[in-house]
Write a protein that holds these residues in place. Structure first.
Motif: not given
Length: 72
Positions: A18-19, A22, A38-39, A31-32, A25, A15, A35-36
């Motif tokens: 992933y962060v 993101v 929710h994950s 949006s960042i 990205s 994770h 994404y952060k």
């Protein structure tokens, strides 16, 4: 907890990776954050520290109790 400690540690490590991806990205800041968050909630759910809709359910229960007390 929905999994064993070893697996949870690996999920948290992934994770973090992933962060970082993101964040770099190029997507829009809002949006960042989506994404952060929710994950992060998903990882918290695996750990047993999050219930989807839990805050909403708590608020609804509080409102029902408040209405019942006012009616008495």
């Amino acid at each position: 907890m929905k999994t064993d400690n070893k697996t949870l540690i690996e999920i948290k490590r992934l994770h973090e990776q992933y962060v970082k991806e993101v964040e770099f990205s190029g997507i829009k800041p809002l949006s960042i954050e989506i994404y952060k968050s929710h994950s992060k909630n998903f990882v918290r759910w695996i750990h047993g520290d999050f219930v989807p809709g839990g805050k909403l359910k708590k608020t609804m229960e509080d409102n029902i109790l408040k209405e019942q007390n006012q009616a008495v």
